[in-house]
Design a protein around this motif. Structure first.
Motif, PDB file in Angstrom:
ATOM      1  N   GLY A   1      -3.372   0.451 -26.689  1.00  0.00           N
ATOM      2  CA  GLY A   1      -2.136   0.972 -27.255  1.00  0.00           C
ATOM      3  C   GLY A   1      -1.457   2.040 -26.435  1.00  0.00           C
ATOM      4  O   GLY A   1      -0.714   2.873 -26.974  1.00  0.00           O
ATOM      5  N   HIS A   2      -1.651   2.026 -25.116  1.00  0.00           N
ATOM      6  CA  HIS A   2      -1.016   3.010 -24.238  1.00  0.00           C
ATOM      7  C   HIS A   2      -0.146   2.305 -23.209  1.00  0.00           C
ATOM      8  O   HIS A   2      -0.433   1.164 -22.812  1.00  0.00           O
ATOM      9  N   THR A   3       0.893   2.972 -22.766  1.00  0.00           N
ATOM     10  CA  THR A   3       1.730   2.426 -21.705  1.00  0.00           C
ATOM     11  C   THR A   3       0.895   2.309 -20.432  1.00  0.00           C
ATOM     12  O   THR A   3       0.383   3.324 -19.931  1.00  0.00           O
ATOM     13  N   PRO A   4       0.695   1.117 -19.926  1.00  0.00           N
ATOM     14  CA  PRO A   4      -0.184   0.953 -18.762  1.00  0.00           C
ATOM     15  C   PRO A   4       0.388   1.631 -17.519  1.00  0.00           C
ATOM     16  O   PRO A   4       1.590   1.536 -17.234  1.00  0.00           O
ATOM     17  N   THR A   5      -0.478   2.293 -16.790  1.00  0.00           N
ATOM     18  CA  THR A   5      -0.116   2.858 -15.494  1.00  0.00           C
ATOM     19  C   THR A   5      -1.173   2.456 -14.480  1.00  0.00           C
ATOM     20  O   THR A   5      -2.344   2.259 -14.826  1.00  0.00           O
ATOM     21  N   TYR A   6      -0.745   2.338 -13.244  1.00  0.00           N
ATOM     22  CA  TYR A   6      -1.671   2.000 -12.165  1.00  0.00           C
ATOM     23  C   TYR A   6      -1.455   2.985 -11.029  1.00  0.00           C
ATOM     24  O   TYR A   6      -0.350   3.082 -10.489  1.00  0.00           O
ATOM     25  N   LEU A   7      -2.504   3.731 -10.706  1.00  0.00           N
ATOM     26  CA  LEU A   7      -2.448   4.748  -9.663  1.00  0.00           C
ATOM     27  C   LEU A   7      -1.344   5.761  -9.936  1.00  0.00           C
ATOM     28  O   LEU A   7      -0.666   6.242  -9.025  1.00  0.00           O
TER      29      LEU A   7
ATOM     30  N   PHE B   1       0.837  -1.206   0.000  1.00  0.00           N
ATOM     31  CA  PHE B   1       0.000   0.000   0.000  1.00  0.00           C
ATOM     32  C   PHE B   1       0.872   1.257   0.000  1.00  0.00           C
ATOM     33  O   PHE B   1       0.606   2.215  -0.739  1.00  0.00           O
ATOM     34  N   ARG B   2       1.908   1.237   0.829  1.00  0.00           N
ATOM     35  CA  ARG B   2       2.797   2.403   0.897  1.00  0.00           C
ATOM     36  C   ARG B   2       3.521   2.622  -0.423  1.00  0.00           C
ATOM     37  O   ARG B   2       3.693   3.765  -0.868  1.00  0.00           O
ATOM     38  N   ALA B   3       3.941   1.538  -1.039  1.00  0.00           N
ATOM     39  CA  ALA B   3       4.652   1.664  -2.314  1.00  0.00           C
ATOM     40  C   ALA B   3       3.769   2.297  -3.383  1.00  0.00           C
ATOM     41  O   ALA B   3       4.240   3.079  -4.213  1.00  0.00           O
ATOM     42  N   LEU B   4       2.492   1.960  -3.364  1.00  0.00           N
ATOM     43  CA  LEU B   4       1.572   2.485  -4.373  1.00  0.00           C
ATOM     44  C   LEU B   4       1.107   3.899  -4.066  1.00  0.00           C
ATOM     45  O   LEU B   4       0.674   4.618  -4.971  1.00  0.00           O
ATOM     46  N   SER B   5       1.183   4.293  -2.808  1.00  0.00           N
ATOM     47  CA  SER B   5       0.645   5.595  -2.425  1.00  0.00           C
ATOM     48  C   SER B   5       1.700   6.695  -2.325  1.00  0.00           C
ATOM     49  O   SER B   5       1.385   7.877  -2.510  1.00  0.00           O
ATOM     50  N   ARG B   6       2.949   6.335  -2.061  1.00  0.00           N
ATOM     51  CA  ARG B   6       3.984   7.350  -1.894  1.00  0.00           C
ATOM     52  C   ARG B   6       4.514   7.820  -3.242  1.00  0.00           C
ATOM     53  O   ARG B   6       4.507   7.079  -4.229  1.00  0.00           O
ATOM     54  N   GLN B   7       5.001   9.039  -3.263  1.00  0.00           N
ATOM     55  CA  GLN B   7       5.450   9.627  -4.525  1.00  0.00           C
ATOM     56  C   GLN B   7       6.629   8.861  -5.117  1.00  0.00           C
ATOM     57  O   GLN B   7       6.589   8.384  -6.221  1.00  0.00           O
TER      58      GLN B   7
ATOM     59  N   ILE C   1       3.089   9.923 -12.206  1.00  0.00           N
ATOM     60  CA  ILE C   1       2.963  10.772 -13.383  1.00  0.00           C
ATOM     61  C   ILE C   1       1.496  11.105 -13.593  1.00  0.00           C
ATOM     62  O   ILE C   1       0.594  10.405 -13.106  1.00  0.00           O
ATOM     63  N   GLU C   2       1.257  12.170 -14.303  1.00  0.00           N
ATOM     64  CA  GLU C   2      -0.108  12.558 -14.619  1.00  0.00           C
ATOM     65  C   GLU C   2      -0.673  11.599 -15.662  1.00  0.00           C
ATOM     66  O   GLU C   2      -0.023  11.286 -16.653  1.00  0.00           O
ATOM     67  N   THR C   3      -1.884  11.125 -15.429  1.00  0.00           N
ATOM     68  CA  THR C   3      -2.525  10.215 -16.369  1.00  0.00           C
ATOM     69  C   THR C   3      -3.533  10.968 -17.217  1.00  0.00           C
ATOM     70  O   THR C   3      -4.169  11.917 -16.753  1.00  0.00           O
TER      71      THR C   3
ATOM     72  N   LYS D   1       1.446   5.270 -11.504  1.00  0.00           N
ATOM     73  CA  LYS D   1       2.790   4.695 -11.598  1.00  0.00           C
ATOM     74  C   LYS D   1       2.830   3.687 -12.737  1.00  0.00           C
ATOM     75  O   LYS D   1       1.911   2.866 -12.878  1.00  0.00           O
ATOM     76  N   PRO D   2       3.872   3.738 -13.572  1.00  0.00           N
ATOM     77  CA  PRO D   2       3.921   2.857 -14.741  1.00  0.00           C
ATOM     78  C   PRO D   2       4.079   1.386 -14.348  1.00  0.00           C
ATOM     79  O   PRO D   2       4.823   1.055 -13.424  1.00  0.00           O
ATOM     80  N   LEU D   3       3.365   0.536 -15.086  1.00  0.00           N
ATOM     81  CA  LEU D   3       3.509  -0.901 -14.912  1.00  0.00           C
ATOM     82  C   LEU D   3       4.605  -1.372 -15.863  1.00  0.00           C
ATOM     83  O   LEU D   3       4.345  -1.781 -16.995  1.00  0.00           O
ATOM     84  N   ASN D   4       5.840  -1.326 -15.401  1.00  0.00           N
ATOM     85  CA  ASN D   4       6.949  -1.662 -16.283  1.00  0.00           C
ATOM     86  C   ASN D   4       7.109  -3.181 -16.425  1.00  0.00           C
ATOM     87  O   ASN D   4       6.419  -3.969 -15.775  1.00  0.00           O
ATOM     88  N   VAL D   5       8.041  -3.570 -17.269  1.00  0.00           N
ATOM     89  CA  VAL D   5       8.233  -4.987 -17.583  1.00  0.00           C
ATOM     90  C   VAL D   5       8.621  -5.792 -16.352  1.00  0.00           C
ATOM     91  O   VAL D   5       8.143  -6.918 -16.148  1.00  0.00           O
TER      92      VAL D   5
END
Length: 556
Positions: A395-401, A148-154, A509-511, A403-407
């Motif tokens: 066709g967009h780079t996926p992001t979640y909350l 939760f902290r990882a997803l919520s902190r900048q 990042i701004e979505t 934050k990018p969902l990288n490989v």
């Protein structure tokens, strides 16, 4: 009867309604500067530096703590014959069984290949098992809080301090709730005493009978609240001393899903997006309702084997008459939707499709509320995968909350999806090669396969319940099942912590407006589809050969 549908509705409401309130409490508990006595307790643990840890340090602390707990518990079980608080002179537990039991309780599985009242001393139950009921549950919740902290902190790398999180969850959440529940269970007839035996004179017998007692209420409370499931007695919550009345049954049944539901709302508080957390909660609830409808319709229908003998509907074999078919089916569905292996009826006696509901709940990763901590972080893995797949389709780079969902993140997510197949199909499949497998599962044909499938699903999913007739006390099975428990627990925790480490380093990042909305009906439907296609599809052939074939053949 009106209870058929009134009871399930009441159960769901009693689980869901307290969730937002308790979820906010957990958030404030974990993010407040300190709790009373925290600094003192940390120093007692030899920890002077309470600076936050990165994901590797947090994971290392968790694994080390669990390893030490395992060694201590094995020692207690092997030495219980010479340790105090053993008035019945219970002998040492066999080594293979001690290893299996220790791994079971440390991993929050609570699989029981033993009978508690016959093979454990009071000290082993109270100091060994009950302590692990607290800390194994708190360990799972700590992993969820770190994510939760990882997803919520900048951005950054710090996820909190494991021991501090463990103390707060144990002392600020689990202990108070367990104390309240235990006090409620004692007046219902659940024992809480250090007296090991009490003499009774049954009405239909001349000689007196010794009834085994002990600190049952305290263990029963944390067993349910921590989604542990391991009972003081061999027959678990079907035993009158563990679950004596209709009220105790309701209290224990609600306790199974109380904290898992609340943690979903805690997640919403962390990310400041309650709509998203409520969508996840609604998805879990919908899946639970679907399972309940199927199980109730099957369990309360006519038993074809007895139709010519009686007009009474329902499958009553293995069902406690104190609770009846409805409450027993609700319990079985709830306990398999969470990583809680407690039972108040004989699962092996359920109709094939009712048993398949419980089995499917476990095979999907127990994300329908799931265990304390493990349920929400397991569901978030499916959420990430859903967002990633939908992002690729548009066709967009996926992001979640933000934050990018990288490989690297997706690789870890996909790895977790292989854990249940490895535990069930690989390790469980290996046990089919044993020469005495028919004696181990007690029967042949589809029902025998279902027993085996359920056993390895239960251990790999850290659930702990089982169909009767499976010989879990076999030495080879003890080790294979212990391996499945380890794979199921740490095969998820390690990737989740690695994912948290990846997310915490990513700056938000701004979505744009084209991003997939992560709340509402559309997202709930996509998430549900992902759970079944990815979480359950791998097991479709075995389900067809097991419970489905059992149903078609008229077996019970």
């Amino acid at each position: 009867m009106w209870q058929t549908w009134a009871y399930p509705v009441a159960f769901i409401l009693l689980v869901i309604l307290p969730a937002p309130w308790l979820g906010r409490y957990i958030y404030r508990l974990m993010e407040r500067p300190a709790i009373p006595g925290e600094t003192f307790l940390m120093r007692c643990c030899g920890i002077k530096n309470v600076a936050e840890q990165n994901w590797r340090q947090y994971l290392a602390a968790l694994l080390m703590f669990n390893a030490v707990g395992f060694v201590i518990l094995v020692a207690i079980l092997l030495l219980q014959g010479v340790l105090p608080m053993n008035p019945r002179h219970v002998a040492a537990m066999p080594f293979a069984m001690a290893v299996n039991t220790a791994i079971s309780f440390v991993s929050n599985t609570n699989w029981q290949s033993y009978s508690g009242e016959a093979q454990l001393s009071v000290l082993s139950q109270m100091i060994g098992l009950t302590v692990q009921n607290f800390v194994s549950a708190a360990s799972g919740m700590a992993v969820a809080i770190a994510l939760f902290r990882a997803l919520s902190r900048q951005s950054g790398e710090w996820l909190g301090h494991f021991v501090r999180d463990l103390l707060r969850l144990s002392l600020g959440l689990l202990l108070p709730l367990s104390f309240i529940l235990a006090l409620a269970l004692i007046p219902q007839g659940v024992p809480q005493t250090f007296h090991s035996l009490i003499s009774a004179h049954p009405l239909d017998a001349i000689a007196h009978q010794n009834l085994i007692m002990g600190p049952v209420a305290s263990q029963e409370a944390i067993k349910q609240l921590g989604t542990n499931g391991g009972g003081y007695y061999g027959t678990n919550s079907a035993f009158p001393f563990e679950n004596p009345t209709a009220l105790s049954n309701w209290l224990e049944m609600i306790a199974i899903l109380l904290i898992p539901a609340a943690l979903v709302c805690t997640f919403g508080e962390y990310i400041q997006n309650r709509k998203h957390s409520y969508t996840i909660l609604a998805t879990m609830t919908l899946l639970l309702i679907v399972g309940l409808v199927i199980a109730l319709s099957q369990q309360l229908g006519s038993d074809s084997a007895l139709a010519h003998l009686t007009s009474v509907k329902g499958h009553w074999e293995g069902i406690e008459s104190r609770f009846g078919g409805v409450l027993s089916t609700i319990w079985a569905t709830a306990t398999s939707a969470a990583s809680n292996g407690s039972v108040n009826a004989m699962l092996d006696s359920f109709s094939p499709l009712s048993g398949m509901v419980a089995l499917t709940n476990i095979l999907t990763g127990e994300v329908i509320f799931g265990g304390v901590g493990s349920g929400i972080y397991g569901m978030l893995l499916f959420v990430m995968l859903t967002v990633f797949l939908c992002g690729l389709m548009v066709g967009h780079t996926p992001t979640y909350l933000g934050k990018p969902l990288n490989v690297d993140i997706i690789k870890w997510v996909v790895l977790t999806m292989l854990v249940m197949p490895v535990g069930v199909l690989v390790i469980g499949g290996a046990s089919l090669l044993l020469p005495n497998i028919h004696q181990l599962i007690g029967t042949s044909g589809p029902h025998g396969l279902t027993r085996l499938l359920y056993a390895y699903a239960s251990t790999s999913g850290n659930n702990g319940s089982a169909f009767a007739g499976f010989n879990a006390a076999n030495t080879t099975q003890e080790y294979l099942l212990a391996l499945a428990m380890l794979v199921g627990r740490y095969g998820i925790i390690i990737p989740v912590m690695a994912i948290a480490g990846q997310f915490i380093k990513e700056r938000k990042i701004e979505t744009g407006q084209v991003e997939l909305p992560i709340h509402g009906v559309l997202f709930a439907v996509l998430l549900t589809i992902s759970i079944f296609l990815i979480g359950a599809l791998a097991f479709l052939p075995t389900l067809v050969l097991g419970p489905v074939a059992d149903f078609l053949s008229g077996g019970f």
